[in-house]
Design a protein around this motif. Sequence first.
Motif, PDB file in Angstrom:
ATOM      1  N   SER A  96       0.802  -1.225   0.000  1.00 29.33           N
ATOM      2  CA  SER A  96       0.000   0.000   0.000  1.00 29.33           C
ATOM      3  C   SER A  96       0.837   1.277   0.000  1.00 29.33           C
ATOM      4  O   SER A  96       0.389   2.295  -0.493  1.00 29.33           O
ATOM      5  CB  SER A  96      -0.955   0.003   1.196  1.00 29.33           C
ATOM      6  N   GLY A  97       2.040   1.250   0.541  1.00 28.16           N
ATOM      7  CA  GLY A  97       2.822   2.490   0.579  1.00 28.16           C
ATOM      8  C   GLY A  97       3.658   2.733  -0.661  1.00 28.16           C
ATOM      9  O   GLY A  97       4.344   3.757  -0.763  1.00 28.16           O
ATOM     10  N   ARG A  98       3.646   1.816  -1.624  1.00 26.94           N
ATOM     11  CA  ARG A  98       4.599   1.923  -2.731  1.00 26.94           C
ATOM     12  C   ARG A  98       4.351   3.126  -3.636  1.00 26.94           C
ATOM     13  O   ARG A  98       5.293   3.745  -4.126  1.00 26.94           O
ATOM     14  CB  ARG A  98       4.595   0.631  -3.566  1.00 26.94           C
ATOM     15  N   ASP A  99       3.078   3.469  -3.865  1.00 27.39           N
ATOM     16  CA  ASP A  99       2.826   4.564  -4.806  1.00 27.39           C
ATOM     17  C   ASP A  99       3.282   5.905  -4.228  1.00 27.39           C
ATOM     18  O   ASP A  99       3.934   6.689  -4.915  1.00 27.39           O
ATOM     19  CB  ASP A  99       1.360   4.603  -5.230  1.00 27.39           C
ATOM     20  N   THR A 100       2.929   6.165  -2.953  1.00 29.44           N
ATOM     21  CA  THR A 100       3.364   7.415  -2.316  1.00 29.44           C
ATOM     22  C   THR A 100       4.887   7.509  -2.303  1.00 29.44           C
ATOM     23  O   THR A 100       5.474   8.575  -2.551  1.00 29.44           O
ATOM     24  CB  THR A 100       2.897   7.443  -0.842  1.00 29.44           C
ATOM     25  N   ARG A 101       5.537   6.406  -2.012  1.00 27.27           N
ATOM     26  CA  ARG A 101       6.998   6.368  -2.043  1.00 27.27           C
ATOM     27  C   ARG A 101       7.510   6.708  -3.432  1.00 27.27           C
ATOM     28  O   ARG A 101       8.465   7.481  -3.591  1.00 27.27           O
ATOM     29  CB  ARG A 101       7.458   4.973  -1.622  1.00 27.27           C
ATOM     30  N   ALA A 102       6.858   6.171  -4.460  1.00 27.96           N
ATOM     31  CA  ALA A 102       7.311   6.416  -5.836  1.00 27.96           C
ATOM     32  C   ALA A 102       7.143   7.893  -6.209  1.00 27.96           C
ATOM     33  O   ALA A 102       8.000   8.473  -6.881  1.00 27.96           O
ATOM     34  CB  ALA A 102       6.549   5.516  -6.803  1.00 27.96           C
ATOM     35  N   VAL A 103       6.041   8.494  -5.768  1.00 27.00           N
ATOM     36  CA  VAL A 103       5.835   9.922  -6.041  1.00 27.00           C
ATOM     37  C   VAL A 103       6.976  10.724  -5.411  1.00 27.00           C
ATOM     38  O   VAL A 103       7.558  11.624  -6.041  1.00 27.00           O
ATOM     39  CB  VAL A 103       4.451  10.382  -5.495  1.00 27.00           C
ATOM     40  N   GLU A 104       7.337  10.364  -4.183  1.00 28.80           N
ATOM     41  CA  GLU A 104       8.432  11.064  -3.489  1.00 28.80           C
ATOM     42  C   GLU A 104       9.784  10.816  -4.184  1.00 28.80           C
ATOM     43  O   GLU A 104      10.621  11.722  -4.295  1.00 28.80           O
ATOM     44  CB  GLU A 104       8.466  10.618  -2.023  1.00 28.80           C
ATOM     45  N   MET A 105       9.972   9.600  -4.693  1.00 24.23           N
ATOM     46  CA  MET A 105      11.202   9.330  -5.455  1.00 24.23           C
ATOM     47  C   MET A 105      11.266  10.243  -6.676  1.00 24.23           C
ATOM     48  O   MET A 105      12.320  10.818  -6.989  1.00 24.23           O
ATOM     49  CB  MET A 105      11.240   7.864  -5.919  1.00 24.23           C
ATOM     50  N   GLY A 106      10.122  10.400  -7.347  1.00 20.48           N
ATOM     51  CA  GLY A 106      10.065  11.286  -8.507  1.00 20.48           C
ATOM     52  C   GLY A 106      10.437  12.712  -8.132  1.00 20.48           C
ATOM     53  O   GLY A 106      11.208  13.379  -8.835  1.00 20.48           O
TER      54      GLY A 106
END
Length: 276
Positions: A96-106
Amino acid sequence: MNPDLHCHSTVSDGALEPEALAQRAADNGVTLWALTDHDELGGLARARAAAGRIGLAFVDGVEVSVSWANETVHIVGLGVDPGDQALGRGLAQVRSGRDTRAVEMGRQLEAVGIPGAYEGAMRYVSNPALVGRTHFARFLVEAGYCRNVADVFARFLAAGRPGFVPHVWARLDEAVGWIRGAGGIAIIAHPGRYRFDALERDAMIDAFIDAGGRGIEVVTGSHTPAQYLEYAEVARQRGLLASCGSDFHGDRESRIDLGGLPPLPAGLDPVWEALP
Ligand code: AMP
Ligand code: MN
Ligand code: MN
Ligand code: MN
């Protein structure tokens, strides 16, 4: 015997569909194959069906992301029931946390002069719940920022680099519990990759065994031949079952092809003899 009990499909961060992996495993002489996508069981039915059509023995697997002592540790589960509800719920929570993490990586990559990385990474994602660092790595290579995936990790995505976003994954005891509850055997993946000193490593193995974990990868695409022997000794000393798997993700990305590993060193208890 040529077991390969660790690899990834497009359902997580592999480059090949489960059917193509099954064919490649058979073509490369694998005799017992497991698909172990990160935090996800969605490819197992397809992999099992494809393996069945080719006559390849198949084991349902998964690789669970765990946080232990500020390090990410991967726990492989073999022989899990893909319909197990508690395992399914646990993995959904880990994803569940992967998308928010990916946005932050971006955002972080944009701050170092690489715009559009989130959108770029998402073009490589087949399963929107499972965006990960490998998808970013493929984009950075395609866009010409780096020569290859290994170079991207070294410069941008490993811990401490500008695109690395720390994340809290499952607890070790939870992950082992989900795997056992689903009828599977829990295995420490690629132990040579973690940044632990000897004390920390032993403490992690203690906690793993206390939680009911039973195996350790000895021969993996992440280990050097010296590490095959080092972790064979750890397996013997700690009474752990020994596993082996290429951790294949795709052409030009993985050092070892599916089925390309040497056999386990002598004097070990192979995990496949303990599988149902
Ligand atoms: P994530 O779950 O999003 O943190 O991504 C972890 C994945 O990144 C691993 O399963 C590997 O596929 C990949 N990875 C991690 N470190 C490296 C590295 N140094 N070189 C290539 N791929 C790596
Ligand atoms: Mn991966
Ligand atoms: Mn891993
Ligand atoms: Mn893996």
